[in-house]
Design a protein around this motif. Structure first.
Motif, mmCIF file in Angstrom:
data_model
loop_
_atom_site.group_PDB
_atom_site.id
_atom_site.type_symbol
_atom_site.label_atom_id
_atom_site.label_comp_id
_atom_site.label_asym_id
_atom_site.label_seq_id
_atom_site.Cartn_x
_atom_site.Cartn_y
_atom_site.Cartn_z
ATOM 1 N N LYS A 175 8.939 -1.993 -0.756
ATOM 2 C CA LYS A 175 8.857 -3.448 -0.790
ATOM 3 C C LYS A 175 7.792 -3.961 0.174
ATOM 4 O O LYS A 175 6.996 -4.853 -0.163
ATOM 5 C CB LYS A 175 10.219 -4.058 -0.458
ATOM 6 C CG LYS A 175 10.267 -5.567 -0.565
ATOM 7 C CD LYS A 175 11.679 -6.089 -0.307
ATOM 8 C CE LYS A 175 11.724 -7.606 -0.433
ATOM 9 N NZ LYS A 175 13.095 -8.125 -0.185
ATOM 10 N N GLN A 176 7.738 -3.404 1.387
ATOM 11 C CA GLN A 176 6.712 -3.790 2.365
ATOM 12 C C GLN A 176 5.311 -3.484 1.837
ATOM 13 O O GLN A 176 4.393 -4.304 1.939
ATOM 14 C CB GLN A 176 6.927 -3.036 3.673
ATOM 15 C CG GLN A 176 8.171 -3.409 4.447
ATOM 16 C CD GLN A 176 8.250 -2.625 5.738
ATOM 17 O OE1 GLN A 176 7.367 -2.711 6.602
ATOM 18 N NE2 GLN A 176 9.303 -1.821 5.877
ATOM 19 N N LEU A 177 5.156 -2.304 1.270
ATOM 20 C CA LEU A 177 3.867 -1.887 0.727
ATOM 21 C C LEU A 177 3.401 -2.849 -0.364
ATOM 22 O O LEU A 177 2.228 -3.269 -0.397
ATOM 23 C CB LEU A 177 4.010 -0.468 0.167
ATOM 24 C CG LEU A 177 2.731 0.353 -0.030
ATOM 25 C CD1 LEU A 177 2.033 0.591 1.304
ATOM 26 C CD2 LEU A 177 3.074 1.695 -0.685
ATOM 27 N N ASN A 178 4.311 -3.229 -1.232
ATOM 28 C CA ASN A 178 3.956 -4.144 -2.320
ATOM 29 C C ASN A 178 3.591 -5.530 -1.798
ATOM 30 O O ASN A 178 2.690 -6.189 -2.315
ATOM 31 C CB ASN A 178 5.110 -4.248 -3.309
ATOM 32 C CG ASN A 178 5.324 -2.964 -4.084
ATOM 33 O OD1 ASN A 178 4.405 -2.164 -4.226
ATOM 34 N ND2 ASN A 178 6.541 -2.752 -4.584
ATOM 35 N N GLN A 179 4.294 -5.977 -0.757
ATOM 36 C CA GLN A 179 4.011 -7.298 -0.195
ATOM 37 C C GLN A 179 2.650 -7.335 0.488
ATOM 38 O O GLN A 179 1.879 -8.287 0.322
ATOM 39 C CB GLN A 179 5.111 -7.687 0.794
ATOM 40 C CG GLN A 179 6.437 -8.012 0.139
ATOM 41 C CD GLN A 179 7.535 -8.288 1.158
ATOM 42 O OE1 GLN A 179 7.437 -7.893 2.322
ATOM 43 N NE2 GLN A 179 8.590 -8.962 0.719
ATOM 44 N N PRO A 200 16.365 5.760 -3.819
ATOM 45 C CA PRO A 200 16.211 5.933 -2.359
ATOM 46 C C PRO A 200 15.217 7.020 -1.967
ATOM 47 O O PRO A 200 14.400 6.825 -1.066
ATOM 48 C CB PRO A 200 17.632 6.289 -1.901
ATOM 49 C CG PRO A 200 18.507 5.599 -2.893
ATOM 50 C CD PRO A 200 17.786 5.682 -4.201
ATOM 51 N N GLY A 201 15.246 8.170 -2.653
ATOM 52 C CA GLY A 201 14.382 9.265 -2.258
ATOM 53 C C GLY A 201 13.035 9.301 -2.940
ATOM 54 O O GLY A 201 12.176 10.135 -2.588
ATOM 55 N N PHE A 202 12.804 8.411 -3.901
ATOM 56 C CA PHE A 202 11.525 8.437 -4.618
ATOM 57 C C PHE A 202 11.215 7.061 -5.195
ATOM 58 O O PHE A 202 12.039 6.457 -5.884
ATOM 59 C CB PHE A 202 11.560 9.466 -5.748
ATOM 60 C CG PHE A 202 10.273 9.525 -6.539
ATOM 61 C CD1 PHE A 202 9.169 10.198 -6.055
ATOM 62 C CD2 PHE A 202 10.179 8.883 -7.771
ATOM 63 C CE1 PHE A 202 7.989 10.247 -6.773
ATOM 64 C CE2 PHE A 202 9.009 8.932 -8.506
ATOM 65 C CZ PHE A 202 7.899 9.612 -8.004
ATOM 66 N N VAL A 203 9.988 6.557 -4.896
ATOM 67 C CA VAL A 203 9.532 5.281 -5.456
ATOM 68 C C VAL A 203 8.118 5.470 -5.992
ATOM 69 O O VAL A 203 7.380 6.370 -5.581
ATOM 70 C CB VAL A 203 9.558 4.148 -4.405
ATOM 71 C CG1 VAL A 203 10.975 3.850 -3.954
ATOM 72 C CG2 VAL A 203 8.665 4.501 -3.213
ATOM 73 N N GLN A 204 7.728 4.580 -6.910
ATOM 74 C CA GLN A 204 6.430 4.726 -7.550
ATOM 75 C C GLN A 204 5.930 3.369 -8.004
ATOM 76 O O GLN A 204 6.706 2.472 -8.326
ATOM 77 C CB GLN A 204 6.553 5.656 -8.762
ATOM 78 C CG GLN A 204 5.258 6.237 -9.277
ATOM 79 C CD GLN A 204 5.503 7.477 -10.144
ATOM 80 O OE1 GLN A 204 6.605 7.731 -10.604
ATOM 81 N NE2 GLN A 204 4.460 8.268 -10.361
ATOM 82 N N GLY A 205 4.600 3.191 -7.985
ATOM 83 C CA GLY A 205 4.048 1.919 -8.417
ATOM 84 C C GLY A 205 2.543 1.889 -8.295
ATOM 85 O O GLY A 205 1.873 2.924 -8.343
ATOM 86 N N SER A 206 1.984 0.686 -8.124
ATOM 87 C CA SER A 206 0.535 0.520 -7.954
ATOM 88 C C SER A 206 0.285 -0.632 -7.003
ATOM 89 O O SER A 206 1.127 -1.519 -6.840
ATOM 90 C CB SER A 206 -0.144 0.242 -9.298
ATOM 91 O OG SER A 206 0.320 -0.979 -9.855
ATOM 92 N N LEU A 207 -0.900 -0.621 -6.364
ATOM 93 C CA LEU A 207 -1.235 -1.663 -5.390
ATOM 94 C C LEU A 207 -2.746 -1.885 -5.388
ATOM 95 O O LEU A 207 -3.504 -1.143 -6.019
ATOM 96 C CB LEU A 207 -0.724 -1.275 -3.994
ATOM 97 C CG LEU A 207 -1.094 0.118 -3.462
ATOM 98 C CD1 LEU A 207 -2.513 0.172 -2.949
ATOM 99 C CD2 LEU A 207 -0.106 0.527 -2.366
ATOM 100 N N THR A 208 -3.164 -2.895 -4.650
ATOM 101 C CA THR A 208 -4.580 -3.216 -4.533
ATOM 102 C C THR A 208 -5.021 -3.010 -3.090
ATOM 103 O O THR A 208 -4.445 -3.606 -2.168
ATOM 104 C CB THR A 208 -4.854 -4.677 -4.946
ATOM 105 O OG1 THR A 208 -4.414 -4.861 -6.295
ATOM 106 C CG2 THR A 208 -6.341 -4.989 -4.862
ATOM 107 N N GLY A 209 -6.018 -2.160 -2.891
ATOM 108 C CA GLY A 209 -6.484 -1.925 -1.530
ATOM 109 C C GLY A 209 -7.203 -0.603 -1.387
ATOM 110 O O GLY A 209 -7.198 0.232 -2.308
ATOM 111 N N GLU A 210 -7.826 -0.397 -0.218
ATOM 112 C CA GLU A 210 -8.515 0.857 0.090
ATOM 113 C C GLU A 210 -7.520 1.867 0.643
ATOM 114 O O GLU A 210 -6.584 1.507 1.377
ATOM 115 C CB GLU A 210 -9.628 0.608 1.105
ATOM 116 C CG GLU A 210 -10.733 -0.320 0.616
ATOM 117 C CD GLU A 210 -11.522 0.288 -0.521
ATOM 118 O OE1 GLU A 210 -11.628 1.549 -0.571
ATOM 119 O OE2 GLU A 210 -12.035 -0.462 -1.370
#
Length: 389
Positions: free
Chosen positions: A351-355, A365-375
């Protein structure tokens, strides 16, 4: 109010006619014109309106209102003058082919399965028909074959107005209760139905009717159908597409399915070899990870499954945070995070990473996955700051 004399039902179709302009009013950027008579069919019953020119102006749309046919034009006409109208007969034939083909197929489905046509619309590339009951693939195929036999028999298509008294002695299809006079369209051996649309003179002009697709819809099925000129265009498009695929696969005519199956098998084998090679690489990368430390890696050309497998390989070497990233273009990164430490819950970190990096994703709890914008460097620094004891 004087009703417009309908020339659009005359057979053979009227392509050119003259009429007196009764009214002309501006409506937005167009002009609404009524005539004492017209050969332009107004939209109705699922069939689009005719197109063409009227007094030199383009006919943009035609509809019926209170017994009068209103023509929506690109330019104004003078009230009281006599003008010449020219109907696009190629479009009229195409619309008539679709409508007559629909009658033949609907009547056939009704005779075979008791199916009512509860929805009909002629679109830009195909027409849709909604039936009241489900019909199997085999049933649709047989109905299509029967409908085409009627077309090839080239029987006359009859359109006759009947009084209320005459209707009492007729058996015909209709979506609603009607009062005379009612126009009944009859295709011998196939259909008898109340209809306000335009039709061909003989069924042979429909050419053929083809169900190109179907899907379950409400209590029945929705059919996607092409007839006549549209069927020819559809099959030509299919032929051109097949020719392109044959050229790509170096396949001869009649061997396309075999070539596609062979290509599919080869791709599946190559995909398996690629996964095996990736797994070997992931195992090598994991060897450099010390137990208990975080492992944050960037690797190109990894999809969601590859990121997951990389995290799994890293997690076999450490109970620390395992994070795998791969560029997806336009400054975005796909990511996967895993941790096998007892009680680990990565959902808060996700959640922090996405924000922070305008991302989206989630998981367990042990595994999450997604996408983000950044270097990657910035994301790596953020993670290391967060997990510092």
């Amino acid at each position: 109010m004087t009703q417009t004399e309908a020339l659009y039902y005359i057979q053979p179709p009227v392509g050119e006619f003259t009429a007196r302009v009764l009214s002309c009013t501006q409506e937005g950027e167009a002009w609404a014109v009524t005539l004492d008579r017209t050969a332009f069919y107004p939209e109705g019953g699922g069939q689009p309106a005719d197109r063409g020119t009227l007094g030199g102006a383009d006919v943009l749309d035609v509809h019926e209102k209170g017994g009068q046919v209103v023509h929506r034009l690109s330019a104004p006409l003078t009230e009281g003058e006599t003008v010449t109208g020219n109907v696009d007969l190629d479009r009229r034939l195409e619309m008539s082919q679709q409508h007559t083909g629909e009658h033949i197929l609907s009547g056939t489905l009704h005779a075979m399965f008791g199916a009512e046509n509860v929805g009909f619309h002629i679109g830009q590339d195909y027409l849709t028909m909604d039936t009241s009951v489900p019909i199997s693939d085999e049933g649709l195929a047989e109905a299509e074959a029967r409908a085409n036999r009627v077309i090839w028999q080239n029987v006359p298509v009859e359109a006759v107005w009947h009084s209320k008294e005459e209707l009492a002695d007729l058996t015909y299809r209709s979506k609603k209760e009607l009062e005379g006079p009612v126009r009944i369209v009859t295709v011998p051996g196939a259909d008898c139905c109340a209809c306000c649309g335009t039709h061909v003179e003989r069924t042979g002009q429909v050419g053929m009717v083809k169900i190109i697709d179907w899907q379950n819809y409400k209590s029945g099925v929705r059919l996607f159908v092409v007839c006549g000129a549209r069927a020819l265009r559809y099959f030509e498009a299919q032929r051109a597409e097949a020719a392109t695929i044959r050229a790509t696969l170096s396949a001869k005519a009649g061997q396309l399915a075999e070539a596609v199956q062979r290509q599919s098998s080869e791709l599946e084998a190559a995909r398996y070899r690629s996964v095996q090679a990736e797994n070997e690489l992931f195992a090598v990368l994991a060897e450099g990870v010390q137990p208990g430390e975080a492992a944050i890696l960037l690797r190109p050309n990894l999809g969601p499954d590859g990121l997951r497998r990389l995290c799994a390989a890293l997690s076999e070497r450490t109970t620390g945070l395992c994070a795998a990233f791969s560029p997806t273009g336009n400054g975005t990164l796909a990511y996967a995070l895993a941790c096998t430490a007892p009680g680990a819950d990565l959902r808060g970190l996700c959640k922090q990473l996405n924000q922070v990096f305008a991302g989206r994703g989630g998981g367990k709890p042990g595994f999450v996955q997604g996408s983000l914008t950044g270097e990657f460097d910035a994301v790596q620094a953020f993670l290391r700051d967060v997990i510092q004891p």
